[in-house]
Design an enzyme around this catalytic site. Structure first.
Site, PDB file in Angstrom:
ATOM      1  N   GLY A  14      -6.206  -0.738  14.781  1.00 54.43           N
ATOM      2  CA  GLY A  14      -6.491  -1.969  15.644  1.00 54.43           C
ATOM      3  C   GLY A  14      -7.892  -1.997  16.301  1.00 54.43           C
ATOM      4  O   GLY A  14      -8.183  -2.792  17.117  1.00 54.43           O
ATOM      5  N   GLU A  46       0.753  -1.019   0.018  1.00 57.54           N
ATOM      6  CA  GLU A  46      -0.026   0.021   0.053  1.00 57.54           C
ATOM      7  C   GLU A  46       0.963   1.279   0.075  1.00 57.54           C
ATOM      8  O   GLU A  46       0.330   2.233   0.435  1.00 57.54           O
ATOM      9  CB  GLU A  46      -0.862  -0.015   1.003  1.00 57.54           C
ATOM     10  CG  GLU A  46      -1.824  -1.106   1.167  1.00 57.54           C
ATOM     11  CD  GLU A  46      -3.115  -1.165   2.271  1.00 57.54           C
ATOM     12  OE1 GLU A  46      -2.867  -0.265   3.189  1.00 57.54           O
ATOM     13  OE2 GLU A  46      -3.702  -1.903   2.280  1.00 57.54           O
ATOM     14  N   ASP A  49     -18.170   0.910  11.170  1.00 49.69           N
ATOM     15  CA  ASP A  49     -16.685   0.858  10.831  1.00 49.69           C
ATOM     16  C   ASP A  49     -16.643   2.179   9.678  1.00 49.69           C
ATOM     17  O   ASP A  49     -15.684   2.027   9.061  1.00 49.69           O
ATOM     18  CB  ASP A  49     -16.314  -0.444  10.177  1.00 49.69           C
ATOM     19  CG  ASP A  49     -14.788  -0.652   9.790  1.00 49.69           C
ATOM     20  OD1 ASP A  49     -14.287   0.368  10.476  1.00 49.69           O
ATOM     21  OD2 ASP A  49     -14.423  -1.317   8.904  1.00 49.69           O
TER      22      ASP A  49
HETATM   23 CA    CA Z   1     -11.904  -0.374  11.030  1.00 48.67          CA
END
Ligand code: CA
Length: 732
Positions: free
Chosen positions: A214, A102, A342
């Site tokens: 995390g 990435e 999320d």
């Molecule tokens: Ca996430």
């Protein structure tokens, strides 16, 4: 020309009777300043003055987004709309790491610094790809067991002769740019907790800024600033409140924690970390001397577990502005209050000055996962405008069976107008966008020439379903939301097809390159993509937009109208953004290839090493071939009932599919379990689930998956392997 460059040339001319000195003395400054005659300055000369003037330093790409504004706009014009069709491969560099890539390469005066998986750094001759040195921080591979989205790294920062890299196991390392030797190495986080560090450090004013990730596993997010010279911690800003019983953090964020705490409810909100991890965008603004931090999602995702009485949960999914030298809070803007999907606000931030209703406004632009394009006044953090860049509608206007938008608009303060059903409080809900994001970390770019932002966007959805009895499992995924058994946005082209979703849902999922007008808040043009996994973009003064398109291609488009002008097949997944630089008068376009565990495109059953591909006009280098996987071995025959198979399938989806692929369609980046010899033997399979390979990153499920359950998973896997085996045999 920067002040620094002028004084260097003068100094040389004064001391030595070199050709350059003579030319300068004769007043032929134009010649002396020509790139090919300029003395190589290198990483040692990258200081505040040089970074402040990076805009005009067209040949170089000195920091993550090229300049502090992170516009990813290059002033280079050698490659333009007329000749881009003549781009050919100049060179290829293959790393030693076969996991996700990435990184944005950095180029300083003819040297490229790039990272690959496991936080390994390479210095290359930017003209040829010849390796000058490599640095392996020797990370703890067990970390991969709790790295949600592969052991990737997004690149380095350069400052006064040193290269800085954040490692997946949470360290920040300073490396000598000439030799590749370590100068210092500090641990930036609590390594007993399931953090992962993937972001590129940023550097300004002698400080290196670094965050962490995390939040799917249960951690508390923060950003730290380290002295670039010594590695000493200068300040830390926590992004969510911690355990009140432990007292203040003695951190820069202490004065804001009372305000943040008031937005959390229940007595245990700190227990699972809370999240808010800043794993990507941390951007310095030299015009206003501010540092902007994009923060992550809630941990767990399910707000009912995290903060049972509701609440906005500051500073989740926000942009937080602080003073670079002290970490002192300046302002914040929360994009997704009470985040539950999320939806991070970690996505790339672009700084620009836009003329809006006749006034020049210093803005910050972001297109986060939640699907709204935000233009903020970065002086105050107040919203100027926001508009959805993927389809959104009121729940009452959504056809039955189709995904519900989490929100259908923004109010005057930028607060979302939510569809209550999307909060999945009273049962599962199909929600759009999904946590993969309407736009994720794949960089977008902004061309001051066209005034457009080139944004890789996607229309996705997923089912959100709470666990009625959430149990925290140490160092395992703790999102508090079930894993969708079918992840429609992913596809494995060589595998037998999974039962297809209904046609209307299939057509709902799509990707595209949007040329977004941030003033009018609407697209000027768009290019459709056949799927939703692709890389980022680069804009150039040659009137071009480069995009790492679906299926491992890299293409160039006319920045004005989106016409495709060039397309090359890289042969492998690209998730990164192309970048450009020049050396000795030649302009190059570079892009990094590499498949990650989450994005199984064109990587079935093999473990390709990530590569740097570099193109130039008239390039004729031959592409390196990719290895093909061995045939799938015949799986063992296991007698299992339909009930046992279904149970194994559910256990696999919940515990294994995140890394090993939906429906066990592994991509080979981590073992494809249909092809692994481990499924041949019951005891071997049980022991792997019980931690036999924990040091290599296979989590220990011993506490959570009983031997009988392991057998059910194995039965399911052998059934899946049987389908693949049969398909391969039939093709022979
Ligand atoms: Ca996430």
């Amino acid at each position: 020309m920067s002040v620094e460059r002028a004084s260097r040339t003068g100094g040389l001319g004064g001391r030595l009777a070199t050709a350059a000195g003579l030319i300068a003395a004769l007043g032929l400054t134009a010649l002396a300043a020509a790139p090919s005659h300029r003395p190589a300055r290198g990483a040692a000369s990258v200081d505040q003055a040089r970074l402040d003037h990076a805009d005009a330093d067209g040949g170089n790409w000195l920091s993550y987004g090229r300049t502090y504004s992170e516009q990813r706009f290059s002033p280079l014009t050698q490659i333009d709309t007329h000749n881009v069709g003549q781009l050919g491969l100049g060179w290829t560099f293959e790393t030693n790491e076969g996991r996700g890539a990435e990184a944005s390469p950095i180029v300083v005066d003819g040297v490229m610094y790039v990272t690959s998986a496991w936080s390994v750094v390479y210095a290359l001759d930017a003209r040829t790809g010849r390796q000058l040195w490599s640095f392996d921080p020797k990370v703890n591979h067990a970390v991969s067991g709790w790295s949600c989205c592969d052991v990737v790294n997004r690149g380095v920062a350069v400052w006064k002769g040193r290269i800085y890299v954040g490692t997946i196991d949470g360290r920040l390392v300073a490396i000598d740019a000439k030799t590749g030797r370590k100068v210092w190495d500090v641990v930036t986080l609590d390594q007993t907790k399931p953090y992962a560090l993937t972001g590129a450090p940023r550097v300004a004013k002698g400080l290196v800024f670094i965050g962490n990730g995390g939040a799917e596993y249960g951690v508390r997010g923060f950003v730290s600033a380290y002295d670039a010279e010594t590695g000493k911690l200068r300040w830390r800003f926590y992004l969510v409140p911690g355990d009140p019983a432990k007292g203040p953090d003695h951190a820069a964020s202490d004065p804001q924690m009372a305000m943040a705490r008031r937005t959390w409810t229940g007595s245990n909100y700190w227990k699972y970390g809370g999240g808010g991890t800043a794993w990507d965008a941390i951007v310095y603004d030299p015009e206003l001397d501010q540092l902007y931090i994009g923060t992550g999602n809630g941990s767990p995702w399910d707000r009912k577990v995290r903060s049972p009485g509701g609440g906005d949960n500051l500073f989740l999914s926000s942009i937080v502005a602080v003073k670079p030298e002290t970490g002192q809070y300046l302002w914040h803007f929360q994009e997704t209050p009470g985040e539950a999907w999320d939806f991070t606000a970690t996505q790339p931030l672009i700084l620009a000055t836009l003329r809006i209703r006749g006034a020049a406004r210093k803005v910050l632009m972001q297109a986060p996962k939640n699907g709204f394009f935000y233009v903020l006044d970065r002086t105050t953090g107040k919203i100027i405008s926001g508009r959805n860049f993927v389809p959104m509608a009121k729940a009452s206007e959504t056809p039955k069976g189709m995904p519900i938008s989490w929100a259908y608009g923004l109010d005057a303060n930028g607060r979302p107008l939510e569809n209550a059903e999307a909060r999945y409080m009273d049962g599962p809900a199909l929600v759009a966008p999904s946590g993969v994001g309407a736009h994720n970390w794949q960089p977008m770019s902004y061309s001051p020439q066209t005034g457009l932002v080139y944004l890789p966007a996607r229309t996705t959805y997923r089912e959100y379903k709470r666990y009625d009895d959430f149990v925290y499992r140490d160092h395992l995924r703790n999102a508090g939301v079930t894993v969708s058994k079918r992840a429609y946005q992913y596809g494995d082209k060589d595998a037998p097809p999974a039962p297809p979703p209904p046609p209307e849902l299939r057509s709902y999922t799509k990707g595209e390159l949007l040329a977004w007008d941030p003033i009018a808040q609407k697209p000027r043009w768009r290019v459709a993509s056949p799927d939703t996994q692709f890389g980022g973009t680069l804009a150039t003064a040659g009137g071009l937009v480069f995009w790492a398109t679906s299926g491992g291609h890299v293409a160039a488009f006319d920045a004005a109208d989106g016409r495709t002008l060039w397309d090359a097949d890289a042969g492998m997944t690209i998730l990164t953004a192309p970048m450009t630089y020049s050396v000795d008068g030649v302009q190059y376009v570079a892009v990094m290839t590499g498949a990650s565990i989450n994005f199984p495109i064109r990587t079935v059953g093999l473990t390709p090493k990530s590569r740097v591909l570099v193109f130039r006009l008239g390039g004729t280098a031959a592409p390196l071939p990719y290895p093909r996987p061995d045939p799938t071995p015949a799986p063992p025959t296991i007698e299992a009932t339909e009930t046992e198979l279904a149970y194994g399938e559910r256990l696999f989806a919940e515990n294994c599919s995140l890394c090993h692929g939906p429906d066990a369609m592994g991509n080979g980046v981590v073992p494809d379990l249909r092809r692994t010899p481990v499924i041949q033997d019951r005891d071997a399979f049980r022991s792997v689930l019980a931690g036999a390979l924990a040091s290599q990153g296979m989590p220990n499920f011993g506490k959570w998956i009983r031997p009988g359950e392991a057998d059910a998973i194995r039965a399911y896997l052998t059934a899946q392997a049987g389908k693949l085996y049969a398909a391969e045999q039939a093709r022979k």
